[in-house]
Write an enzyme that holds these catalytic residues in place. Structure first.
Site, PDB file in Angstrom:
ATOM      1  N   GLU A  53       0.817  -1.215   0.000  1.00 47.14           N
ATOM      2  CA  GLU A  53       0.000   0.000   0.000  1.00 47.14           C
ATOM      3  C   GLU A  53       0.850   1.264   0.000  1.00 47.14           C
ATOM      4  OE1 GLU A  53      -3.620   2.230   2.403  1.00 47.14           O
ATOM      5  OE2 GLU A  53      -2.651   0.493   3.319  1.00 47.14           O
ATOM      6  N   ASP A  79      -0.564  -5.082   3.128  1.00 47.58           N
ATOM      7  CA  ASP A  79      -0.992  -3.879   3.844  1.00 47.58           C
ATOM      8  C   ASP A  79      -0.242  -3.883   5.175  1.00 47.58           C
ATOM      9  OD1 ASP A  79      -2.224  -1.747   5.086  1.00 47.58           O
ATOM     10  OD2 ASP A  79      -4.204  -2.227   4.299  1.00 47.58           O
ATOM     11  N   ILE A  81      -0.094  -1.849   7.766  1.00 52.57           N
ATOM     12  CA  ILE A  81      -1.017  -1.646   8.893  1.00 52.57           C
ATOM     13  C   ILE A  81      -2.396  -1.407   8.299  1.00 52.57           C
ATOM     14  CG2 ILE A  81      -1.640  -0.361  10.966  1.00 52.57           C
ATOM     15  CD1 ILE A  81       1.177   0.647  11.215  1.00 52.57           C
ATOM     16  N   ASP A  82      -3.270  -2.377   8.385  1.00 48.60           N
ATOM     17  CA  ASP A  82      -4.653  -2.164   7.977  1.00 48.60           C
ATOM     18  C   ASP A  82      -5.421  -1.695   9.204  1.00 48.60           C
ATOM     19  OD1 ASP A  82      -6.734  -2.316   5.979  1.00 48.60           O
ATOM     20  OD2 ASP A  82      -7.599  -3.864   7.242  1.00 48.60           O
ATOM     21  N   THR A 122      -4.911   2.038  10.042  1.00 45.59           N
ATOM     22  CA  THR A 122      -3.975   3.060  10.525  1.00 45.59           C
ATOM     23  C   THR A 122      -4.652   4.092  11.423  1.00 45.59           C
ATOM     24  OG1 THR A 122      -2.565   2.804   8.582  1.00 45.59           O
ATOM     25  CG2 THR A 122      -2.324   4.840   9.818  1.00 45.59           C
ATOM     26  N   ASP A 136      -6.228  -4.640   0.927  1.00 43.47           N
ATOM     27  CA  ASP A 136      -7.211  -4.766   2.000  1.00 43.47           C
ATOM     28  C   ASP A 136      -7.852  -6.150   2.016  1.00 43.47           C
ATOM     29  OD1 ASP A 136      -7.149  -1.944   2.811  1.00 43.47           O
ATOM     30  OD2 ASP A 136      -8.179  -1.550   0.916  1.00 43.47           O
TER      31      ASP A 136
END
Length: 284
Positions: free
Chosen positions: A77, A104, A106-107, A109, A232
């Site tokens: 990402e 990702d 940190i999905d 954030t 995601d």
């Protein structure tokens, strides 16, 4: 966390073991940074945030993957310009790679920034466009969700199974509030207005990857959201499918890496949820 047990359960080392190792190392590092990030930037909208922790997590994951598999392709990402058009273009440029890691770092954030403990690391590996490994790691709960194509999906080393809820009325369902305020958010709000009265209750917790992991684990019976990206959804899609659930576009088309409007359920409520979204004109 016992990585080795999870790795052996889902079929050994190689791709899956590397994904587990990357997710756990990144997650442990992210946890040390909770409440201690130095910079906060707005990407696409006020709902779309990035910190140096996101970027550092992605660098860590990419370096580890490329150490093991230097000829594989990588889509993360934080390596893509903000906005839905840029993420669609980035995937299109690389989706036909033989092996493509989709990450990702940190999905969730926004949750991380506010100290709300619902975020995760999401790592998937696609082979010729089909997801074959999916790992979602929640560092705050030390929960590792792992799926390997054809070999089931596991959490805490135990096989996951989707819920047995047969109707929307009996279901706990989740969705999100998209960062795209022009197209996705208004459409998703229409969906919320239509679906909320038909379900047992609705949750909006701020991480699509974790929502999908929860569908796989039977904690939610369904999830939908408009305007997501491949990073995601890729890992979570395999978790749901390998737990006996169904993942499609929000209009019911088969899932592929390009799907941006998603519906993921235990399978039993899939048609009813899609019909509710369609009736509200909230699915594409």
């Amino acid at each position: 966390m016992n990585d080795q047990n999870n790795a052996s359960v889902v079929g050994g080392k190689s791709f899956t073991a590397v994904a587990i190792n990357c997710a756990s190392k990144a997650g442990e590092w992210i946890q040390t940074k909770l409440g201690n990030y130095a910079s906060l930037d707005i990407k696409y909208s006020s709902h779309d945030l990035v910190t140096e922790v996101d970027k550092g997590s992605e660098r860590l994951i990419k370096k580890l993957i490329m150490t093991h598999f230097p000829h594989h392709s990588f889509l993360g990402e934080e390596g893509v310009e903000p906005g839905p058009e840029a993420s669609a273009r980035a995937l299109e440029d690389i989706r036909d790679a033989e092996y493509l890691w989709i990450v990702d770092p940190i999905d969730g954030t926004t949750n991380f920034v506010h100290g709300f403990p619902f975020f995760c690391v999401s790592i998937a590996l696609a082979h010729n466009g089909e997801v074959i490994v999916g790992v979602v790691y929640d560092p705050m709960k030390d929960e590792l969700f792992v799926a390997e194509k054809g070999k089931g999906a596991y959490v805490h080393g135990k096989r996951m199974q989707v819920s047995k809820d047969e109707t929307l009325r009996a279901s706990l369902v989740a969705t999100g509030l998209p960062a795209d305020h022009h197209y996705a958010l208004p459409l998703n709000l229409k969906g919320i207005q239509a679906v909320a009265p038909q379900v047992r209750n609705l949750r909006i917790a701020g991480s699509a990857a974790l929502h999908m992991a929860y569908v796989a684990a039977g904690r939610l019976s369904g999830f939908w959201e408009i305007g997501l990206s491949s990073w995601d959804l890729a890992a979570g899609s395999l978790l749901v499918q390998e737990s006996g659930g169904i993942v499609t576009s929000a209009s019911g088309q088969p899932y592929d890496l390009g799907v941006r409007n998603v519906t993921a359920t235990n399978g039993l409520i899939q048609e009813e949820l899609i019909a509710a979204l369609a009736e509200a004109k909230a699915n594409d």
